[in-house]
Design an enzyme around this catalytic site. Structure first.
Site, short mmCIF file in Angstrom:
data_model
loop_
_atom_site.label_atom_id
_atom_site.label_comp_id
_atom_site.label_asym_id
_atom_site.label_seq_id
_atom_site.Cartn_x
_atom_site.Cartn_y
_atom_site.Cartn_z
CD GLU A 96 -23.70 -36.91 15.49
OE1 GLU A 96 -23.04 -35.85 15.56
OE2 GLU A 96 -24.93 -36.92 15.47
CB CYS A 154 -2.77 -16.44 -8.09
SG CYS A 154 -1.94 -17.08 -9.55
CD GLU A 155 -6.13 -16.26 -2.73
OE1 GLU A 155 -5.82 -15.64 -1.70
OE2 GLU A 155 -7.13 -16.00 -3.42
CE1 TYR A 181 -15.00 -32.33 8.52
CE2 TYR A 181 -13.37 -33.49 9.83
CZ TYR A 181 -14.67 -33.10 9.62
OH TYR A 181 -15.65 -33.51 10.49
C1 LIG Z 1 -18.67 -32.37 11.88
C2 LIG Z 1 -19.56 -33.09 12.81
C3 LIG Z 1 -19.19 -34.32 13.35
C4 LIG Z 1 -17.84 -34.95 13.09
O1 LIG Z 1 -16.80 -34.23 13.66
P1 LIG Z 1 -15.33 -34.86 13.71
O2 LIG Z 1 -14.52 -33.84 14.38
O3 LIG Z 1 -14.91 -35.11 12.31
O4 LIG Z 1 -15.43 -36.13 14.49
C5 LIG Z 1 -20.10 -34.96 14.15
N1 LIG Z 1 -21.31 -34.44 14.44
C6 LIG Z 1 -21.71 -33.24 13.94
C7 LIG Z 1 -23.04 -32.73 14.27
C8 LIG Z 1 -20.85 -32.53 13.12
O5 LIG Z 1 -21.23 -31.35 12.63
#
Ligand SMILES: *Cc1c(COP(=O)(O)O)cnc(C)c1O
Length: 449
Positions: free
Chosen positions: A299, A370-371, A399
């Site tokens: 993922e 304004c921070e 991100y």
């Molecule tokens: C955020 C997340 C990812 C991806 O993370 P990266 O650091 O962007 O690769 C994969 N799996 C789960 C469950 C996440 O919460």
């Protein structure tokens, strides 16, 4: 209390040539200045304005392919599920879907985005600690590939929702392996103190319970130990070894285990980090989980999309403070929050051709919000940047846009996809009218006298 300002590093920052050398989609052209693939960034700024996120299609494809190839070369049967929270642009999701990627989603909105981008439900995995009844029902209606359950309570809830729909939910258990990914505390997820996953010692009993519940088909185990992992493979190896051990124990008890989800987290070099390579990650998976002979899932979010994007911004003015130069941009922490939130370092390149070779002096680069935390960097070696000069924040493809807000009533920035010499606006800049349009003022407040 922690300083609201970015960390100061004890090694020298990489210079412009170093930054460019490691980013093959960006080139400094003698006439056009900074170019992404075949498109001068100045052309995009001229037509779309700033701040604007710009993504390289070739880079997204190349990085997805590099991960896929590393998994294949390690002899793994693996699928890639892009973490939509890193970049949920429909164009980016469509592009990756066309490359064969699935998606990892953590909300109804991301599930809808992945489906709207054409990613089939049977390539989508639903993660997250707080899935509502409604989100579970939608996932099942869509025919989702896998739901990763993160608690005993959630397993019961999934069973109830599935039974009420006459459906069977394919569920994996997300294990909290209690390993230290050695990343920033705000993006570490695999420690027992973190809110994620099921305690390792409770997992076997819960998996057996899952097998006995109606409406649930136990699929396997999942693990995700954190994000921006750069300090070696030890955390991954420890987590995958625990998953392997547990999977073996479950199968020995006659419980079905079809596949294993290895999560994401692979880091990228923002500054001078040397994260593990895809080959190293694939090797670690092969060494720990390979002997089980099961298909695996990955993922990745940041690793695919981070380096593919820049945030293009314009200088509003240079303010000469006492012994300091402030470069005030039209981009701010509401656009790119990573420096304020994680003390993150982003490369900043001037876009104009002459500016890439001009004399440098230290500058604090800030936004207009304004921070005090609206400081992108301090003491960065940059050329003179007069009002209107363009700069590009590197590695802003993950991100970045997804974490932006409208703080200070600032409309969301535009997004652009570059594909070779072609480019298109994929999200028009939010208008001020749109920003106000979805608010209501109760009649009883009357009108201002
Ligand atoms: C955020 C997340 C990812 C991806 O993370 P990266 O650091 O962007 O690769 C994969 N799996 C789960 C469950 C996440 O919460």
């Amino acid at each position: 209390m922690a300083s609201p300002l970015p960390a100061v590093h004890d090694t020298p920052d990489p210079d412009f040539a170093d930054l460019l050398a490691r980013r093959p989609h960006l080139k400094a052209h003698a006439l056009d200045g900074l170019v992404m693939d075949d498109v001068p960034l100045v052309n995009i700024a001229r037509e779309v304005g700033t701040p604007t996120w710009v993504y390289s299609a070739a880079t997204l494809r190349r990085r997805h392919a590099a991960l896929r190839d590393a998994l294949i070369e390690a002899g793994l049967k693996a699928t890639i599920h892009f973490a939509a929270k890193a970049n949920d642009s429909l164009a980016v999701l469509r592009l990756l879907g066309a490359e064969g990627a699935g998606a990892d989603v953590v909300s109804e909105g991301e599930l809808r985005a992945a489906r709207a981008a054409g990613i089939p439900a049977d390539r989508i995995v639903f993660s997250g600690v707080g899935k509502s009844h409604r989100e579970i029902a939608l996932a099942l209606e869509e025919g989702i590939f896998q739901i990763n359950a993160e608690s005993a309570e959630e397993v019961e809830r999934i069973s109830e929702v599935a039974v009420s729909m006459g459906a069977t939910a394919p569920v994996s258990l997300r294990i909290n392996p209690d390993v230290d990914a050695r990343t920033h505390a705000k993006i570490s997820t695999g420690l027992a103190e973190n809110k994620f996953g099921i305690a390792y010692s409770d997992a076997a009993a819960l998996y057996a319970r899952m097998a006995s519940l109606p409406g649930i088909r136990p699929i396997g185990l999942a693990v995700h130990i954190g994000s921006q992992i750069t300090e070696g493979m030890a955390g991954y190896r420890a987590a995958y070894s625990r998953v392997a051990e547990l999977a073996q124990a479950l199968m020995a008890r006659g419980l079905p285990v079809e596949r294993l989800d290895c999560g994401g987290g692979l880091g990228i070099p923002y500054r001078d980090e040397a994260p593990p390579t895809p080959a190293a990650l694939a090797g670690a998976i092969k060494a720990t989980l390979g002997p089980l002979g099961l298909p695996v899932m990955l993922e990745p979010g940041r690793w695919i999309a981070g380096p593919a994007g820049v945030l293009l911004a314009s200088v509003v003015l240079q303010k000469r403070g006492q012994n300091r130069r402030f470069v005030v941009l039209d981009a701010a922490m509401n656009d790119l929050v990573r420096p304020a939130m994680y003390e993150a370092w982003h490369g900043i390149l001037p876009v104009a051709p002459d500016a890439l070779h001009a004399p440098l002096s230290p500058a604090d680069v800030v936004g207009p919000v304004c921070e005090t935390g609206d400081t992108f960097t301090r003491g960065r070696a940059l050329p003179d940047l007069p009002p209107g000069a363009l700069v590009a924040f590197l590695d802003a493809g993950a991100y970045g846009a997804t974490m932006s807000s409208t703080y200070n009533a600032r409309p969301l920035a535009a997004e652009v996809l570059v594909d070779g010499a072609r480019w298109a606006v994929t999200r028009p800049r939010q208008t001020h009218e749109a920003l106000l349009a979805n608010q209501l003022v109760p009649d009883w407040l009357g009108t201002t006298a």
